[in-house]
Scaffold this active site. Structure first.
Site, mmCIF file in Angstrom:
data_model
loop_
_atom_site.group_PDB
_atom_site.id
_atom_site.type_symbol
_atom_site.label_atom_id
_atom_site.label_comp_id
_atom_site.label_asym_id
_atom_site.label_seq_id
_atom_site.Cartn_x
_atom_site.Cartn_y
_atom_site.Cartn_z
ATOM 1 N N GLU A 7 4.002 -5.804 9.131
ATOM 2 C CA GLU A 7 2.761 -5.051 8.934
ATOM 3 C C GLU A 7 2.524 -3.937 9.935
ATOM 4 O OE1 GLU A 7 -0.089 -8.167 8.698
ATOM 5 O OE2 GLU A 7 0.544 -8.757 6.692
ATOM 6 N N TRP A 31 -0.050 -14.050 1.295
ATOM 7 C CA TRP A 31 1.306 -14.351 0.837
ATOM 8 C C TRP A 31 1.879 -15.583 1.510
ATOM 9 C CZ3 TRP A 31 6.305 -12.197 3.122
ATOM 10 C CH2 TRP A 31 6.203 -11.999 4.498
#
Length: 531
Positions: free
Chosen positions: A468, A339
């Protein structure tokens, strides 16, 4: 991806850079034990520097992936090290032990990397290499030796095959014409699984008239290395300059890479040194027509030029290649596309170089069918892009990382880049042919991905968040907000194209929650308590 994204932009710190020049990063106190290298690149080839004289650390060719090494997934391949050389003076081979006054400099304005050093009192040496911007598969190195005493030099171009490649074949050819002799040092090898063929070919460029050039000798060392060399005597006060021109390409770019590598090297050699540099410099001058200028802060100006240089040197218009977090500066992050590309790198390129940005979004369009198969395999509709992508567009995340099956915001990130490309370029033909398929299929993914639990409870459960460390959480704020925007922009695109509004997309967008604490501060995810 537990990343240090800024490594891409600040790997140059190993060179103890000075901010005195807005375009040049220089180092004169180089510690090989704390050296990371800096890259001269043209959007297709990345040449990573080394502190060792006449060596380069890596040569990375965009689009070359195979399964080997870490994670049982596709990885960037080390290409042929076609700029490795050696230089001997009076029989002594130059290395880090017998040379001194080592200085290195990257000229970001023209993507030129220069090393200077001295060999005792006998000679000073300077060499500069380029990944030629106008010739995507071709590199050039210029070498100048200045004799302070009478000496004899022997210079070699050494073609080395990286360890991971197999089935190596080495060739040396001489093509004689009345006006030129073409000496070609060529190698070809297969990637670890045999999926790709990688090839490279070199030739010397001399300044002497035809017939007066040094005599070239070819030597085969072993199956993984061969060289061509020449010798020349210099008197004190004389300087001698020669160049190496080389090309590298793989079967990922051409059906016949072996012959094409030699053809491209022949083409470059017969273009001539001055024309090569003229067109290379002109191409970079054109790129720098789009720049960010900062007055009164030389360090900030150099930093911004470094960022822009790395973005533009790691990508190019007219391709369907995208950017890894480390670009073409090595094998970091396996060369995969995350991303980071669409959220952090794409916006600057879109504003300054929309033609380059188009290549990045073209990469995603070409892998749309793979994203649709990925959604199908997970029980969803539309297109679910992989968290880590390489050449094929399938999921390339190592299985030990939960981001592969669960970090779904990537699909909305890609849709945002597609929408932004249209907003900047206003290219309705592109929107219809390529933007709309991305926007509509990712919108379909989110419409199938939500769990419809009532008004304001179209929940997106069990994701890895943009943070994350938050794994398998519900209603992650970033994921949900990105999904809402994806659905909204898809309907906006439909309106521009004269297509009917999708009522279900609008319903889903309206009812995806973005959770907040009682004081209105956004809550990262459902189980987040402010820790």
């Amino acid at each position: 991806m537990k990343r240090c994204l800024l490594l891409l932009l600040f790997a140059i710190s190993a060179l103890n850079s000075s901010a005195q020049d807005p375009w040049k990063i220089s180092a004169d106190q180089i510690d090989p034990n704390h050296y990371f290298g800096i890259t001269a690149a043209n959007g297709m080839i990345g040449i990573v520097s080394s502190p060792q004289p006449f060596k380069v650390k890596n040569v990375v060719l965009a689009g070359t992936f195979d399964t080997y090494g870490r994670g049982r997934v596709s990885n960037f391949l080390n290409g042929f090290n076609l700029l490795n050389m050696y230089l001997e003076i009076d029989g002594n081979r130059l290395d880090e032990k017998n040379t001194g006054n080592l200085q290195q400099q990257l000229d970001m304005k023209h993507a030129a990397f220069t090393t200077q050093l001295s060999f005792g009192k006998k000679a000073s040496i300077k060499y500069t290499y380029y990944a030629l911007r106008h010739l995507p598969f071709t590199v050039l190195m210029d070498v100048t030796i200045t004799a302070n005493e009478n000496l004899k030099l022997t210079a070699a171009s050494v073609m080395e095959t990286p360890d991971a490649l197999r089935d190596v074949e080495n060739y040396y050819n001489e093509i004689d014409r009345p006006h030129v002799t073409l000496s070609l040092l060529t190698s070809t090898a297969k990637s670890p699984t045999g999926k790709l063929q990688l090839c490279a070919s070199n030739s010397f460029l001399f300044g002497e008239q035809h017939g007066l050039e040094p005599k070239i000798i070819h030597e085969m060392w072993d199956n993984n290395s061969h060289l061509m060399k020449f010798s020349k005597a210099l008197k004190a006060g004389e300087s001698y300059t020669y160049s190496v021109i080389g090309s590298t390409i793989s079967s990922a770019q051409h059906a016949d890479p072996l012959n094409e590598a030699e053809r491209m090297t022949i083409f470059a050699k017969l273009e001539g040194h001055d024309r090569l540099l003229k067109y290379h410099n002109a191409a970079w001058d054109d790129l720098w027509q789009s720049d960010i200028l900062i007055d009164g802060d030389p360090q900030a100006q150099q930093d911004v030029h470094s960022m822009l240089y790395h973005l533009t040197s790691f990508s190019r218009a007219g391709t369907s290649y995208s950017l890894s977090p480390m670009g073409l500066s090595g094998l970091g992050y396996n060369g995969h596309v995350f991303w980071d590309t669409e959220i952090w790198m794409f916006p600057a390129l879109l504003v300054l170089h929309p033609d380059i940005a188009k290549s990045l979004i073209e990469y995603r369009f070409e892998r749309l069918e793979a994203a649709k198969r990925n959604a199908f395999a997970h029980g969803f509709k539309g297109a679910m892009y992989p968290w880590e992508s390489a050449d094929s567009g399938v999921e390339e995340t190592p299985v030990w990382a939960l981001s592969g099956p669960f970090e779904h915001h990537i699909s909305a990130d890609i849709a945002l880049a597609a929408w932004n490309y249209f907003c900047v370029t206003q290219d309705k033909v592109w929107l219809k042919e390529k933007g709309w398929p991305i926007l509509s299929q990712t919108a379909e993914f989110w419409a199938s991905r939500v769990e419809r639990n009532g008004i304001n409870h179209y929940d997106i459960k069990n994701v890895v968040a943009a943070d994350e460390w938050a794994e398998n959480v519900d209603n992650n704020a970033f994921t949900n907000a990105a999904a809402k925007l994806n659905l909204k922009n898809a309907n906006l695109a439909a309106g521009i194209l004269g297509l009917p509004q999708n009522a279900d997309w609008a319903l889903v967008e309206k009812n995806i929650p973005v959770l907040t604490f009682p004081d209105g501060i956004t809550k990262e995810h459902a189980a987040y308590n402010g820790e």
